[in-house]
Structures are given as C-alpha cells and as structure tokens.
Design a protein around this motif. Structure first.
Motif, PDB file in Angstrom:
ATOM      1  N   ASN A  82       0.854  -1.108  -0.067  1.00  0.00           N
ATOM      2  CA  ASN A  82      -0.017   0.064   0.001  1.00  0.00           C
ATOM      3  C   ASN A  82       0.877   1.200  -0.103  1.00  0.00           C
ATOM      4  N   GLU A 114     -10.061  -2.463   2.660  1.00  0.00           N
ATOM      5  CA  GLU A 114     -11.094  -2.704   1.522  1.00  0.00           C
ATOM      6  C   GLU A 114     -10.496  -4.134   1.014  1.00  0.00           C
ATOM      7  N   ARG A 123      -6.606  -4.499   1.367  1.00  0.00           N
ATOM      8  CA  ARG A 123      -5.940  -3.200   1.173  1.00  0.00           C
ATOM      9  C   ARG A 123      -6.180  -2.177   1.946  1.00  0.00           C
ATOM     10  N   ALA A 125      -7.686   1.144   2.757  1.00  0.00           N
ATOM     11  CA  ALA A 125      -8.839   1.991   1.936  1.00  0.00           C
ATOM     12  C   ALA A 125      -8.230   3.379   1.459  1.00  0.00           C
ATOM     13  N   SER A 127      -5.320   4.421   1.365  1.00  0.00           N
ATOM     14  CA  SER A 127      -3.997   4.326   0.405  1.00  0.00           C
ATOM     15  C   SER A 127      -4.334   4.654  -0.905  1.00  0.00           C
ATOM     16  N   PRO A 128      -3.668   5.788  -1.844  1.00  0.00           N
ATOM     17  CA  PRO A 128      -4.010   5.928  -3.150  1.00  0.00           C
ATOM     18  C   PRO A 128      -3.448   5.031  -4.062  1.00  0.00           C
ATOM     19  N   VAL A 129      -2.741   3.943  -3.821  1.00  0.00           N
ATOM     20  CA  VAL A 129      -2.246   3.011  -4.878  1.00  0.00           C
ATOM     21  C   VAL A 129      -2.155   1.904  -3.886  1.00  0.00           C
ATOM     22  N   ALA A 155      -3.900  -1.105  -8.167  1.00  0.00           N
ATOM     23  CA  ALA A 155      -5.117  -0.268  -8.008  1.00  0.00           C
ATOM     24  C   ALA A 155      -4.752   1.128  -7.803  1.00  0.00           C
ATOM     25  N   VAL A 156      -5.058   2.098  -8.716  1.00  0.00           N
ATOM     26  CA  VAL A 156      -4.813   3.691  -8.341  1.00  0.00           C
ATOM     27  C   VAL A 156      -6.348   4.387  -8.476  1.00  0.00           C
ATOM     28  N   ARG A 157      -6.127   4.999  -7.398  1.00  0.00           N
ATOM     29  CA  ARG A 157      -7.086   6.132  -7.020  1.00  0.00           C
ATOM     30  C   ARG A 157      -7.230   7.098  -8.206  1.00  0.00           C
ATOM     31  N   GLU A 158      -8.453   7.306  -8.833  1.00  0.00           N
ATOM     32  CA  GLU A 158      -8.587   8.341  -9.945  1.00  0.00           C
ATOM     33  C   GLU A 158      -7.894   9.837  -9.496  1.00  0.00           C
ATOM     34  N   ASP A 159      -8.159  10.102  -8.156  1.00  0.00           N
ATOM     35  CA  ASP A 159      -8.039  11.745  -8.138  1.00  0.00           C
ATOM     36  C   ASP A 159      -6.458  11.695  -7.830  1.00  0.00           C
TER      37      ASP A 159
END
Length: 202
Positions: A82, A114, A123, A125, A127-129, A155-159
């Motif tokens: 993470n 998550e 993971r 939740a 953490s952005p990546v 998995a990478v957060r869109e923002d």
C-alpha cells in the motif's frame, strides 16, 4: 577529513543506524498480509523497498529479522504493498509498533480496509495506490530476508491521476530518513535524460 568506519570493528546496531542515515530518502512499502488461518490482517511499514523488475513487474522489501509480514508471506504467498502518503503518517508510524502476532494492526490502529481484487490480504482503503503481489522468491542476507513479489494487480485512485499517470504532487509520498526522521517530497525538479549521440562521420 573523513571519519572511517569498518563494519567488522563497530557495533552492528551502530552500522545499521549509519546506513539508514545515509541511504536516504527511502520509499515505504506499507505491507498488508493475512495470517494462514485468515483471522488476522497484519499491516507494517518497510523502508527497505524498491522495484526489482518491470518485465515482469516485481517489487521487493526487506524484513530485518523475522517479522509478521515475512511469516505471513512465507505461509500464504501473498501480500499487498500500500502506498504511504503524507496524510497517513500517524497511522503508518503506529503500525510499526511490535504488536503480538495475533493482534492485527488494521484493528489495533483503527485503519479502514477494503478487499483486494486478486488476493486475500486486504488493502488500506485510504491509500491511493495498492500493488497486489504474489510471492516470487525470498533471499536470506545475514539477519534479514529480501522478499520479492510479482505484481499481479495495481489499483490506483482516480484523483491522483493526471493524463492517466500518477502525479507526484497528488500522491504526496512519505519517505524514511535516519533515526525517527521522515520526509516529504519537498521541491520537485525536472531534468530530461540526455541521449548519447555518436559523433558525425568524417
């Protein structure tokens, strides 16, 4: 004038602190694992961390001593790296506490989890990546073991994406320095690589 140190003639603990003070900054793998019975979700930061290979995608972290992360990875063959962002410094630091193996850091520190997409370990939740990894191999070096994990899903957060790529100013990574010191990215500078050109023929 320099001060000289020989690993063979100084205390190992001293040389450990010397290395961690000069090999800086070090990125942090915030590693989540699951106990073999699936009951305890472990989460711990490891600052001996880097990319080993891009094809195939392999990352590595080092367990200094036999910590819960290492035991769980050896037993289950799975872990998640993470990303460690600046806003989560307090939680990341708290998960470095040497909790008993049966007491998971997610619950002890109050960190929301998550589900992973491909693996059983959860993971973080917030953490952005997240890099979901299966165990590739381990390598024993002295009192430490290097863990190599093949990335099977990212998995990478869109923002934190700009034009489809993670942006450093949005990721806001933390790094470890010496002692109890941590660092943030500070000023970001750009410098394009200079290609080598053969001299023009005669």
């Amino acid at each position: 004038m320099r001060v000289d140190y020989s690993p063979a003639s100084v205390d190992p603990g001293f040389f450990y602190h010397l290395l961690t003070a000069v090999v800086v900054p070090r990125p942090i793998a915030w590693v989540s694992t699951l106990s073999p019975d699936g009951r305890t979700a472990n989460l711990a930061p490891h600052s001996f961390f880097t990319v080993s290979s891009a094809r195939p995608p392999v990352v590595q972290f080092t367990s200094v001593g036999r910590k819960d992360s290492l035991r769980n990875v050896e037993d289950t063959g799975e872990f998640v790296v993470n990303f460690a962002p600046e806003p989560l410094l307090a939680q990341i630091n708290a998960t470095a506490t040497d909790f008993p193996r049966h007491e998971g850091e997610f619950d002890a520190v109050g960190i929301e989890r998550e589900p992973s997409l491909r693996l059983k370990p959860p993971r973080v939740a917030a953490s952005p990546v997240a890099l979901e990894c299966t165990l590739h191999s381990t390598l024993r070096l002295g009192d430490s073991r290097v863990v190599f994990g093949q990335v099977v899903h990212a998995a990478v957060r869109e923002d934190v994406l700009v034009d489809g790529r993670p942006d450093i100013t949005l990721l806001r990574p933390l790094a470890r320095l010496g002692g109890n010191e941590w660092s943030t990215i500070g000023k970001v500078r750009k410098a394009a690589r200079i290609p080598y050109r053969e001299p023009a023929a005669g």
